[in-house]
Write an enzyme that holds these catalytic residues in place. Structure first.
Site, PDB file in Angstrom:
ATOM      1  N   ASP A  68       0.825  -1.212   0.000  1.00 46.33           N
ATOM      2  CA  ASP A  68       0.000   0.000   0.000  1.00 46.33           C
ATOM      3  C   ASP A  68       0.859   1.262   0.000  1.00 46.33           C
ATOM      4  O   ASP A  68       2.081   1.190   0.083  1.00 46.33           O
ATOM      5  CB  ASP A  68      -0.966  -0.014   1.201  1.00 46.33           C
ATOM      6  CG  ASP A  68      -0.279  -0.398   2.507  1.00 46.33           C
ATOM      7  OD1 ASP A  68       0.962  -0.372   2.562  1.00 46.33           O
ATOM      8  OD2 ASP A  68      -0.982  -0.723   3.471  1.00 46.33           O
ATOM      9  N   ASP A 119      -7.567  -2.210  14.095  1.00 45.17           N
ATOM     10  CA  ASP A 119      -8.969  -2.404  13.691  1.00 45.17           C
ATOM     11  C   ASP A 119      -9.136  -3.600  12.763  1.00 45.17           C
ATOM     12  O   ASP A 119     -10.188  -3.782  12.160  1.00 45.17           O
ATOM     13  CB  ASP A 119      -9.518  -1.128  13.032  1.00 45.17           C
ATOM     14  CG  ASP A 119      -8.760  -0.749  11.757  1.00 45.17           C
ATOM     15  OD1 ASP A 119      -7.809  -1.480  11.388  1.00 45.17           O
ATOM     16  OD2 ASP A 119      -9.115   0.260  11.125  1.00 45.17           O
ATOM     17  N   HIS A 121      -7.392  -4.213   9.962  1.00 48.91           N
ATOM     18  CA  HIS A 121      -7.119  -4.005   8.536  1.00 48.91           C
ATOM     19  C   HIS A 121      -5.868  -4.746   8.101  1.00 48.91           C
ATOM     20  O   HIS A 121      -4.957  -4.981   8.892  1.00 48.91           O
ATOM     21  CB  HIS A 121      -7.037  -2.510   8.181  1.00 48.91           C
ATOM     22  CG  HIS A 121      -5.778  -1.807   8.599  1.00 48.91           C
ATOM     23  ND1 HIS A 121      -5.765  -0.743   9.465  1.00 48.91           N
ATOM     24  CD2 HIS A 121      -4.477  -2.003   8.258  1.00 48.91           C
ATOM     25  CE1 HIS A 121      -4.528  -0.307   9.624  1.00 48.91           C
ATOM     26  NE2 HIS A 121      -3.732  -1.052   8.908  1.00 48.91           N
ATOM     27  N   GLU A 126      -9.617  -1.336   5.145  1.00 51.56           N
ATOM     28  CA  GLU A 126     -10.228  -1.046   6.440  1.00 51.56           C
ATOM     29  C   GLU A 126     -11.519  -1.847   6.607  1.00 51.56           C
ATOM     30  O   GLU A 126     -12.045  -2.390   5.620  1.00 51.56           O
ATOM     31  CB  GLU A 126     -10.533   0.453   6.524  1.00 51.56           C
ATOM     32  CG  GLU A 126      -9.295   1.339   6.442  1.00 51.56           C
ATOM     33  CD  GLU A 126      -8.461   1.319   7.719  1.00 51.56           C
ATOM     34  OE1 GLU A 126      -8.749   0.513   8.617  1.00 51.56           O
ATOM     35  OE2 GLU A 126      -7.515   2.126   7.811  1.00 51.56           O
TER      36      GLU A 126
HETATM   37  C1  GLP Z   1       0.074   0.461   8.402  1.00 50.20           C
HETATM   38  C2  GLP Z   1       0.206  -0.322   7.147  1.00 50.20           C
HETATM   39  C3  GLP Z   1      -0.428  -1.645   7.311  1.00 50.20           C
HETATM   40  C4  GLP Z   1       0.039  -2.306   8.585  1.00 50.20           C
HETATM   41  C5  GLP Z   1      -0.158  -1.460   9.775  1.00 50.20           C
HETATM   42  C6  GLP Z   1       0.348  -2.071  11.065  1.00 50.20           C
HETATM   43  O1  GLP Z   1      -1.262   0.825   8.625  1.00 50.20           O
HETATM   44  N1  GLP Z   1      -0.376   0.313   6.028  1.00 50.20           N
HETATM   45  O2  GLP Z   1      -0.097  -2.433   6.213  1.00 50.20           O
HETATM   46  O3  GLP Z   1      -0.664  -3.466   8.748  1.00 50.20           O
HETATM   47  O4  GLP Z   1       0.519  -0.285   9.497  1.00 50.20           O
HETATM   48  O5  GLP Z   1       1.293  -1.238  11.650  1.00 50.20           O
HETATM   49  P1  GLP Z   1       2.210  -1.664  12.850  1.00 50.20           P
HETATM   50  O6  GLP Z   1       2.906  -2.907  12.449  1.00 50.20           O
HETATM   51  O7  GLP Z   1       3.167  -0.528  13.036  1.00 50.20           O
HETATM   52  O8  GLP Z   1       1.311  -1.867  14.018  1.00 50.20           O
END
Ligand code: GLP
Length: 222
Positions: A68, A119, A121, A126
């Site tokens: 992403d 959440d 995702h 989302e």
């Molecule tokens: C961002 C990314 C997601 C990831 C999420 C988790 O939102 N776009 O792909 O799953 O971070 O982040 P963290 O690993 O820092 O909790």
């Protein structure tokens, strides 16, 4: 159902990920890796970089597709996923930057590593996302903007409102999915992912329908 592996910490998860991906690259030098951002995969990328260097694995043909990207940030912004993937994966592993794309287009038959949002995702799909394939433009959930504000001086106003992400259908086409989650803040999302019904309210629950998904969590997230 996904296989669930409970580990001591991120370092142990990283070792498992690194062994699995290093062996894949040895067997298939032009392997395609799906690449996530966030903090969850960092130890895994560091462990993989160590194995690649220690075992002198040729990664020149490896291709990578990020999950992403934010919309509205210049590529050169340190928190753009373009910059993040190059800083945390391309450079430490010594991948060919020409073969790494952010965000990905089509990702069939590739192993893909992901984190999970509080959440539920995956990528930036989302709650409420469909199982559509392809690359989708999305609006970030408020919770994700709050969670990600830590990368933007704690200021939610600096977190972009929109993003582009591989759809859940595309993520599901990966040959092997690896989901990493650490800390109590992820426990509820992991419970929904593994034990809840498959539902758009928890996009990661789609992993229950994948033939080869591995969820690696620490005790707190478990
Ligand atoms: C961002 C990314 C997601 C990831 C999420 C988790 O939102 N776009 O792909 O799953 O971070 O982040 P963290 O690993 O820092 O909790």
């Amino acid at each position: 159902m996904p296989e669930i592996i409970i580990v001591k910490d991120e370092a142990e998860a990283g070792e498992l990920y690194a062994r699995c991906v290093a062996d894949l690259i040895k067997a298939k030098p032009d392997a395609v890796l799906g690449l996530a951002t966030g903090s969850s995969p960092l130890a895994a990328y560091q462990a993989l970089a160590r194995v690649v260097h220690d075992e002198a694995i040729d990664v020149s043909a490896v291709r990578g597709f990020a999950l992403d990207e934010y919309l509205g940030l210049p590529l050169t912004h340190p928190e753009s996923y373009h910059s993040t993937i190059h800083r945390t994966v391309v450079e430490p592993l010594g991948l060919d930057p020409e073969k790494v794309h952010v965000p990905g287009d089509v990702l069939e038959g590739a192993p893909l590593e992901d984190g999970i949002g509080t959440d539920g995702h995956i990528g930036f799909n989302e709650p409420g996302s469909s199982l559509a394939s392809g690359t989708r433009v999305k609006t970030l959930a408020e919770q994700t903007r709050i969670d990600n504000a830590r990368f933007f001086d704690g200021d939610i106003n600096q977190v972009p409102m929109h993003c582009i992400t591989q759809g859940i259908g595309t993520i599901m086409k990966a040959r092997h999915l690896v989901l990493l989650a650490f800390g109590a803040g992820k426990a509820e999302a992991i419970e929904e992912t593994c034990e809840g019904g498959v539902s758009a309210f928890c996009p990661a629950s789609a992993l229950q329908m994948h033939p080869h998904a591995t969820i690696i969590v620490d005790e707190e997230a478990a």
